[in-house]
Motif scaffolding. Structure first.
Motif, PDB file in Angstrom:
ATOM      1  N   GLU A 136      13.305   1.641 -10.768  1.00  0.00           N
ATOM      2  CA  GLU A 136      13.253   2.479 -11.964  1.00  0.00           C
ATOM      3  C   GLU A 136      12.393   3.728 -11.774  1.00  0.00           C
ATOM      4  OE1 GLU A 136      15.179   1.717 -14.654  1.00  0.00           O
ATOM      5  OE2 GLU A 136      15.896   0.134 -13.318  1.00  0.00           O
ATOM      6  N   GLN A 137      11.824   3.888 -10.565  1.00  0.00           N
ATOM      7  CA  GLN A 137      10.981   5.049 -10.260  1.00  0.00           C
ATOM      8  C   GLN A 137       9.865   5.197 -11.307  1.00  0.00           C
ATOM      9  OE1 GLN A 137      13.311   8.592  -9.503  1.00  0.00           O
ATOM     10  NE2 GLN A 137      14.887   7.452  -8.437  1.00  0.00           N
ATOM     11  N   ILE A 138       9.218   4.083 -11.609  1.00  0.00           N
ATOM     12  CA  ILE A 138       8.150   4.073 -12.595  1.00  0.00           C
ATOM     13  C   ILE A 138       6.891   4.688 -11.986  1.00  0.00           C
ATOM     14  CG2 ILE A 138       6.689   2.574 -14.025  1.00  0.00           C
ATOM     15  CD1 ILE A 138       9.062   0.579 -14.031  1.00  0.00           C
ATOM     16  N   GLY A 184       0.810  -1.212   0.000  1.00  0.00           N
ATOM     17  CA  GLY A 184       0.000   0.000   0.000  1.00  0.00           C
ATOM     18  C   GLY A 184       0.843   1.261   0.000  1.00  0.00           C
ATOM     19  N   ILE A 185       1.900   1.278   0.814  1.00  0.00           N
ATOM     20  CA  ILE A 185       2.800   2.433   0.856  1.00  0.00           C
ATOM     21  C   ILE A 185       3.527   2.594  -0.469  1.00  0.00           C
ATOM     22  CG2 ILE A 185       4.805   3.443   1.997  1.00  0.00           C
ATOM     23  CD1 ILE A 185       2.272   3.392   3.712  1.00  0.00           C
ATOM     24  N   LEU A 186       3.980   1.468  -1.040  1.00  0.00           N
ATOM     25  CA  LEU A 186       4.666   1.498  -2.333  1.00  0.00           C
ATOM     26  C   LEU A 186       3.771   2.131  -3.395  1.00  0.00           C
ATOM     27  CD1 LEU A 186       6.524  -1.529  -3.976  1.00  0.00           C
ATOM     28  CD2 LEU A 186       4.912  -0.165  -5.273  1.00  0.00           C
ATOM     29  N   TRP A 187       2.501   1.703  -3.442  1.00  0.00           N
ATOM     30  CA  TRP A 187       1.611   2.207  -4.491  1.00  0.00           C
ATOM     31  C   TRP A 187       1.271   3.672  -4.285  1.00  0.00           C
ATOM     32  CZ3 TRP A 187       1.649  -1.524  -7.981  1.00  0.00           C
ATOM     33  CH2 TRP A 187       1.010  -1.243  -9.191  1.00  0.00           C
ATOM     34  N   TRP A 188       1.222   4.095  -3.055  1.00  0.00           N
ATOM     35  CA  TRP A 188       1.001   5.514  -2.769  1.00  0.00           C
ATOM     36  C   TRP A 188       2.145   6.355  -3.331  1.00  0.00           C
ATOM     37  CZ3 TRP A 188       3.301   8.673   1.388  1.00  0.00           C
ATOM     38  CH2 TRP A 188       2.674   9.909   1.542  1.00  0.00           C
ATOM     39  N   LYS A 189       3.379   5.873  -3.193  1.00  0.00           N
ATOM     40  CA  LYS A 189       4.535   6.589  -3.737  1.00  0.00           C
ATOM     41  C   LYS A 189       4.535   6.538  -5.258  1.00  0.00           C
ATOM     42  CE  LYS A 189       7.530   6.063   0.289  1.00  0.00           C
ATOM     43  NZ  LYS A 189       8.847   5.562   0.809  1.00  0.00           N
ATOM     44  N   VAL A 190       4.212   5.377  -5.828  1.00  0.00           N
ATOM     45  CA  VAL A 190       4.120   5.240  -7.282  1.00  0.00           C
ATOM     46  C   VAL A 190       3.092   6.224  -7.842  1.00  0.00           C
ATOM     47  CG1 VAL A 190       3.262   3.697  -9.109  1.00  0.00           C
ATOM     48  CG2 VAL A 190       4.900   2.840  -7.423  1.00  0.00           C
ATOM     49  N   SER A 191       2.037   6.472  -7.082  1.00  0.00           N
ATOM     50  CA  SER A 191       0.956   7.363  -7.514  1.00  0.00           C
ATOM     51  C   SER A 191       1.248   8.826  -7.220  1.00  0.00           C
ATOM     52  CB  SER A 191      -0.359   6.945  -6.836  1.00  0.00           C
ATOM     53  OG  SER A 191      -0.678   5.611  -7.142  1.00  0.00           O
ATOM     54  N   ILE A 232      10.676   8.883 -18.175  1.00  0.00           N
ATOM     55  CA  ILE A 232       9.654   8.901 -17.139  1.00  0.00           C
ATOM     56  C   ILE A 232       8.636  10.000 -17.439  1.00  0.00           C
ATOM     57  CG2 ILE A 232       9.214   9.371 -14.702  1.00  0.00           C
ATOM     58  CD1 ILE A 232      11.808   8.067 -14.023  1.00  0.00           C
ATOM     59  N   ALA A 233       7.366   9.611 -17.439  1.00  0.00           N
ATOM     60  CA  ALA A 233       6.305  10.559 -17.762  1.00  0.00           C
ATOM     61  C   ALA A 233       6.027  11.484 -16.586  1.00  0.00           C
ATOM     62  CB  ALA A 233       5.029   9.795 -18.116  1.00  0.00           C
ATOM     63  N   ALA A 234       5.512  12.646 -16.893  1.00  0.00           N
ATOM     64  CA  ALA A 234       5.121  13.573 -15.838  1.00  0.00           C
ATOM     65  C   ALA A 234       3.891  13.050 -15.117  1.00  0.00           C
ATOM     66  CB  ALA A 234       4.841  14.952 -16.442  1.00  0.00           C
ATOM     67  N   GLU A 235       3.686  13.522 -13.905  1.00  0.00           N
ATOM     68  CA  GLU A 235       2.504  13.124 -13.154  1.00  0.00           C
ATOM     69  C   GLU A 235       1.257  13.690 -13.839  1.00  0.00           C
ATOM     70  OE1 GLU A 235       2.078  11.044 -10.713  1.00  0.00           O
ATOM     71  OE2 GLU A 235       4.184  10.589 -10.827  1.00  0.00           O
ATOM     72  N   LEU A 251       2.509   2.895 -15.610  1.00  0.00           N
ATOM     73  CA  LEU A 251       1.967   1.571 -15.311  1.00  0.00           C
ATOM     74  C   LEU A 251       0.564   1.411 -15.881  1.00  0.00           C
ATOM     75  CD1 LEU A 251       3.182   1.066 -11.639  1.00  0.00           C
ATOM     76  CD2 LEU A 251       3.958  -0.189 -13.671  1.00  0.00           C
ATOM     77  N   TYR A 252      -0.264   2.438 -15.777  1.00  0.00           N
ATOM     78  CA  TYR A 252      -1.625   2.334 -16.309  1.00  0.00           C
ATOM     79  C   TYR A 252      -1.598   2.015 -17.797  1.00  0.00           C
ATOM     80  CZ  TYR A 252      -6.426   3.382 -17.536  1.00  0.00           C
ATOM     81  OH  TYR A 252      -7.717   3.282 -18.008  1.00  0.00           O
ATOM     82  N   LYS A 253      -0.757   2.722 -18.554  1.00  0.00           N
ATOM     83  CA  LYS A 253      -0.660   2.477 -19.997  1.00  0.00           C
ATOM     84  C   LYS A 253      -0.083   1.090 -20.277  1.00  0.00           C
ATOM     85  CE  LYS A 253      -0.182   7.416 -20.977  1.00  0.00           C
ATOM     86  NZ  LYS A 253       0.709   8.499 -21.460  1.00  0.00           N
ATOM     87  N   HIS A 254       0.887   0.691 -19.476  1.00  0.00           N
ATOM     88  CA  HIS A 254       1.504  -0.637 -19.622  1.00  0.00           C
ATOM     89  C   HIS A 254       0.467  -1.733 -19.379  1.00  0.00           C
ATOM     90  CE1 HIS A 254       4.576  -3.732 -19.411  1.00  0.00           C
ATOM     91  NE2 HIS A 254       4.193  -4.060 -18.185  1.00  0.00           N
TER      92      HIS A 254
END
Length: 218
Positions: free
Chosen positions: A163-165, A20-27, A210-213, A170-173
């Motif tokens: 890779e700081q993806i 959960g923490i990982l995905w929060w950072k990814v987001s 890396i794409a912008a937020e 990820l959504y597009k992938h």
């Protein structure tokens, strides 16, 4: 793992908490992470017990932007492997997503299944859900077709961190993977889902910028 996080929870609960923490950072640290986690936490915001049965482990909510539509992401975490994973996870994961889609009516929502080991029959079942109709068990007139369930293992999660993806990437992938041609489930995972073999992985010969937020739609 417990010594690094807390000694008040079992390992599966800690794995769910870390995911959960990982995905929060990814987001991009958007939203309130405590609203997304379905865990019981102590006074120090460390996990005590994992999500109760009947719902997804973690549910992230994303508002519409130029990179994706408004949707929910259900994160399901397990440390079960072998036949235990097939018995314990195949039915609940698809049920949680199917019920969520029927309840919310938002067919853009989907699920990511994260584990330390991906059982071939679990991959096969989740991939097949793309072409299977899921019915409300109480009302057969309510149903959805085309569940999107993306399986990831912990190596994928590690590469996402290294890779700081971003979630935009990820959504597009995941969309490309879900909409790809039908094939052997292991080959599908290796060719379309696996992070290390994808263009998201910068150690490949062709680097991925890396794409912008995301910028919210007005």
């Amino acid at each position: 793992m417990s010594q690094l996080v807390t000694d008040n929870a079992d390992i599966p609960t800690i794995f769910e908490y870390v995911l959960g923490i990982l995905w929060w950072k990814v987001s991009g640290r958007r939203g309130k992470v405590l609203d997304y986690l379905k865990l019981s936490l102590d006074a120090n915001l460390l996990p005590i017990t994992h999500a109760a049965g009947g719902e997804a482990d973690i549910v992230y909510e994303y508002k519409a932007c130029k990179d994706y539509p408004e949707h929910s992401l259900l994160l399901e975490a397990t440390l079960a492997d072998g036949t235990n994973q097939r018995r314990m996870e195949m039915e609940p994961v698809s049920r949680h997503l199917g019920n969520h889609l029927i309840k919310t009516g938002n067919l853009k929502s989907y699920c990511v299944f994260a584990t330390t080991y991906l059982h071939i029959n679990v991959i096969s079942d989740f991939r097949a859900r793309k072409n299977i109709t899921y019915f409300d068990s109480q009302d057969y007139d309510k149903y959805v077709t085309g569940l999107k369930i993306i399986p990831l293992d912990t190596d994928d999660l590690r590469h996402i961190i290294e890779e700081q993806i971003t979630y935009v990437q990820l959504y597009k992938h995941f969309e490309r993977a879900h909409n790809s041609a039908e094939m052997h489930p292991k080959k599908w995972y290796d060719q379309y889902v696996n992070i290390e073999s994808s263009d998201l992985y910068q150690h490949n010969e062709t680097p991925y910028m890396i794409a912008a937020e995301p910028t919210p739609d007005k």
